[in-house]
Design a protein around this motif. Structure first.
Motif, PDB file in Angstrom:
ATOM      1  N   LYS A  73      -1.381   0.454  -0.656  1.00  0.00           N
ATOM      2  CA  LYS A  73      -0.348  -0.526  -1.299  1.00  0.00           C
ATOM      3  C   LYS A  73       1.165   0.103  -1.149  1.00  0.00           C
ATOM      4  O   LYS A  73       1.927  -0.898  -0.945  1.00  0.00           O
ATOM      5  CB  LYS A  73      -0.562  -0.495  -2.688  1.00  0.00           C
ATOM      6  N   GLU A  74       1.284   1.593  -1.144  1.00  0.00           N
ATOM      7  CA  GLU A  74       2.767   1.963  -1.022  1.00  0.00           C
ATOM      8  C   GLU A  74       3.158   1.600   0.088  1.00  0.00           C
ATOM      9  O   GLU A  74       4.419   1.277   0.353  1.00  0.00           O
ATOM     10  CB  GLU A  74       2.634   3.525  -1.036  1.00  0.00           C
ATOM     11  N   THR A  75       2.510   1.635   1.300  1.00  0.00           N
ATOM     12  CA  THR A  75       2.979   1.432   2.475  1.00  0.00           C
ATOM     13  C   THR A  75       3.543  -0.180   2.713  1.00  0.00           C
ATOM     14  O   THR A  75       4.467  -0.502   3.249  1.00  0.00           O
ATOM     15  CB  THR A  75       1.810   1.607   3.690  1.00  0.00           C
ATOM     16  N   LEU A  76       2.627  -1.009   2.183  1.00  0.00           N
ATOM     17  CA  LEU A  76       3.054  -2.488   2.282  1.00  0.00           C
ATOM     18  C   LEU A  76       4.156  -2.761   1.377  1.00  0.00           C
ATOM     19  O   LEU A  76       4.805  -3.486   1.867  1.00  0.00           O
ATOM     20  CB  LEU A  76       1.587  -3.092   1.577  1.00  0.00           C
ATOM     21  N   GLU A  77       4.172  -2.085   0.310  1.00  0.00           N
ATOM     22  CA  GLU A  77       5.197  -2.258  -0.620  1.00  0.00           C
ATOM     23  C   GLU A  77       6.539  -1.833   0.083  1.00  0.00           C
ATOM     24  O   GLU A  77       7.810  -2.292   0.003  1.00  0.00           O
ATOM     25  CB  GLU A  77       5.241  -1.561  -1.951  1.00  0.00           C
ATOM     26  N   GLY A  78       6.589  -0.655   0.840  1.00  0.00           N
ATOM     27  CA  GLY A  78       7.567  -0.266   1.630  1.00  0.00           C
ATOM     28  C   GLY A  78       8.157  -1.260   2.657  1.00  0.00           C
ATOM     29  O   GLY A  78       9.335  -1.539   2.758  1.00  0.00           O
ATOM     30  N   LEU A  85       3.380   1.191   9.174  1.00  0.00           N
ATOM     31  CA  LEU A  85       2.106   0.213   9.135  1.00  0.00           C
ATOM     32  C   LEU A  85       1.446   0.019  10.269  1.00  0.00           C
ATOM     33  O   LEU A  85       0.286   0.124  10.088  1.00  0.00           O
ATOM     34  CB  LEU A  85       2.710  -1.091   8.601  1.00  0.00           C
ATOM     35  N   PHE A  86       1.856   0.103  11.396  1.00  0.00           N
ATOM     36  CA  PHE A  86       1.014   0.046  12.472  1.00  0.00           C
ATOM     37  C   PHE A  86       0.410   1.423  12.813  1.00  0.00           C
ATOM     38  O   PHE A  86      -0.882   1.463  13.284  1.00  0.00           O
ATOM     39  CB  PHE A  86       1.975  -0.197  13.669  1.00  0.00           C
ATOM     40  N   ALA A  87       1.013   2.601  12.456  1.00  0.00           N
ATOM     41  CA  ALA A  87       0.375   3.913  12.559  1.00  0.00           C
ATOM     42  C   ALA A  87      -0.829   3.790  11.676  1.00  0.00           C
ATOM     43  O   ALA A  87      -1.887   4.381  12.034  1.00  0.00           O
ATOM     44  CB  ALA A  87       1.220   4.984  12.214  1.00  0.00           C
ATOM     45  N   LEU A  88      -0.665   3.293  10.168  1.00  0.00           N
ATOM     46  CA  LEU A  88      -1.954   3.297   9.337  1.00  0.00           C
ATOM     47  C   LEU A  88      -3.004   2.386   9.970  1.00  0.00           C
ATOM     48  O   LEU A  88      -4.216   2.491   9.629  1.00  0.00           O
ATOM     49  CB  LEU A  88      -1.242   2.874   8.096  1.00  0.00           C
ATOM     50  N   ALA A  89      -2.444   1.256  10.697  1.00  0.00           N
ATOM     51  CA  ALA A  89      -3.504   0.471  11.216  1.00  0.00           C
ATOM     52  C   ALA A  89      -4.597   0.946  11.881  1.00  0.00           C
ATOM     53  O   ALA A  89      -5.706   0.297  12.296  1.00  0.00           O
ATOM     54  CB  ALA A  89      -2.836  -0.766  11.722  1.00  0.00           C
ATOM     55  N   GLU A  90      -4.222   2.019  12.654  1.00  0.00           N
ATOM     56  CA  GLU A  90      -5.030   2.646  13.728  1.00  0.00           C
ATOM     57  C   GLU A  90      -6.487   3.153  13.021  1.00  0.00           C
ATOM     58  O   GLU A  90      -7.267   3.391  13.622  1.00  0.00           O
ATOM     59  CB  GLU A  90      -4.323   3.886  14.265  1.00  0.00           C
ATOM     60  N   VAL A  97       7.638   9.327  12.105  1.00  0.00           N
ATOM     61  CA  VAL A  97       6.889   8.530  11.138  1.00  0.00           C
ATOM     62  C   VAL A  97       5.845   9.479  10.784  1.00  0.00           C
ATOM     63  O   VAL A  97       5.239  10.073  11.483  1.00  0.00           O
ATOM     64  CB  VAL A  97       6.377   7.137  11.808  1.00  0.00           C
ATOM     65  N   LYS A  98       5.840   9.844   9.342  1.00  0.00           N
ATOM     66  CA  LYS A  98       4.845  10.513   8.707  1.00  0.00           C
ATOM     67  C   LYS A  98       3.564   9.649   8.327  1.00  0.00           C
ATOM     68  O   LYS A  98       3.764   8.671   7.281  1.00  0.00           O
ATOM     69  CB  LYS A  98       5.142  11.208   7.643  1.00  0.00           C
ATOM     70  N   VAL A  99       2.334   9.955   8.793  1.00  0.00           N
ATOM     71  CA  VAL A  99       1.209   9.057   8.366  1.00  0.00           C
ATOM     72  C   VAL A  99       0.173  10.124   7.775  1.00  0.00           C
ATOM     73  O   VAL A  99      -0.050  11.001   8.270  1.00  0.00           O
ATOM     74  CB  VAL A  99       0.538   8.293   9.468  1.00  0.00           C
ATOM     75  N   GLU A 100      -0.232   9.646   6.347  1.00  0.00           N
ATOM     76  CA  GLU A 100      -1.003  10.382   5.531  1.00  0.00           C
ATOM     77  C   GLU A 100      -2.433   9.672   5.161  1.00  0.00           C
ATOM     78  O   GLU A 100      -2.134   8.562   4.976  1.00  0.00           O
ATOM     79  CB  GLU A 100      -0.421  11.138   4.552  1.00  0.00           C
ATOM     80  N   PHE A 101      -3.420   9.995   5.682  1.00  0.00           N
ATOM     81  CA  PHE A 101      -4.666   9.364   5.147  1.00  0.00           C
ATOM     82  C   PHE A 101      -5.121  10.002   4.159  1.00  0.00           C
ATOM     83  O   PHE A 101      -5.452  11.267   3.726  1.00  0.00           O
ATOM     84  CB  PHE A 101      -5.594   9.522   6.373  1.00  0.00           C
TER      85      PHE A 101
END
Length: 184
Positions: free
Chosen positions: A66-71, A102-107, A180-184
């Protein structure tokens, strides 16, 4: 007629012609800068219009992101409310960063990566990003040409008399320079 008067008139006519020619050149260059900003704005608006579709496509797959989408949505809204080119440049940087995240998370979502709608939107957005990049480069080149003209002798005299001001380059914001920092 006095030879001195004739020489004075010729010099005055030459100065007048130089001033008119220089003024017209400066107006033309200033208008090119505005036109190139408009070209960037067109591409940014295209990207702006693609983002809601992308967010809607992603929502179903990334419920806990949700945080990424809100961003992305907040960055899009910031661009929408920008009233000056400088504000638009800053908002564009935030939007670029949010979409990249968003694209990085989509991976991490194989089902999303296999979705035709998402892939098509991602491709369109990528194409638009390339157009934005090209438009930014052309804008910066146009600003360079204009700024050189108003700062170099002798056109700087005419520019100062008629109030021509230097234009700002399209610069990357601090957030765009960060990874870009991506955390899972």
């Amino acid at each position: 007629m006095n030879i001195g008067l004739i020489i004075l008139l010729v010099v005055l006519v030459l100065v007048l012609l130089f001033t008119i020619g220089t003024y017209n050149t400066l107006v033309q260059l200033r208008n090119r800068v505005k036109d190139q900003w408009s070209q960037i704005d067109i591409q940014l608006k295209r990207r702006f219009d693609l983002i809601p579709n992308l967010v809607e496509t992603v929502k179903g797959y990334m419920k806990h992101e949700k945080e990424t989408l809100e961003g992305v949505v907040n960055a899009r809204n910031a661009y929408n409310t920008a009233s000056t080119p400088e504000e638009a440049m800053k908002a564009d940087g935030e939007l670029t960063k949010a979409v990249s995240k968003l694209f990085a998370l989509a991976e991490a979502y194989p089902d999303l990566k296999a979705n035709d709608g998402f892939n098509k939107l991602q491709e369109e957005l990528s194409e638009t990003e390339n157009k934005i990049s090209a438009a930014r480069q052309f804008y910066s080149d146009t600003v360079l040409n204009y700024n050189n003209k108003i700062q170099m002798i002798p056109t700087n005299i005419v520019a100062a008399i008629f109030g021509f001001k230097a234009e700002k380059y399209f610069e990357a914001t601090e957030s765009e320079r960060e990874n870009v920092k991506v955390e899972f």
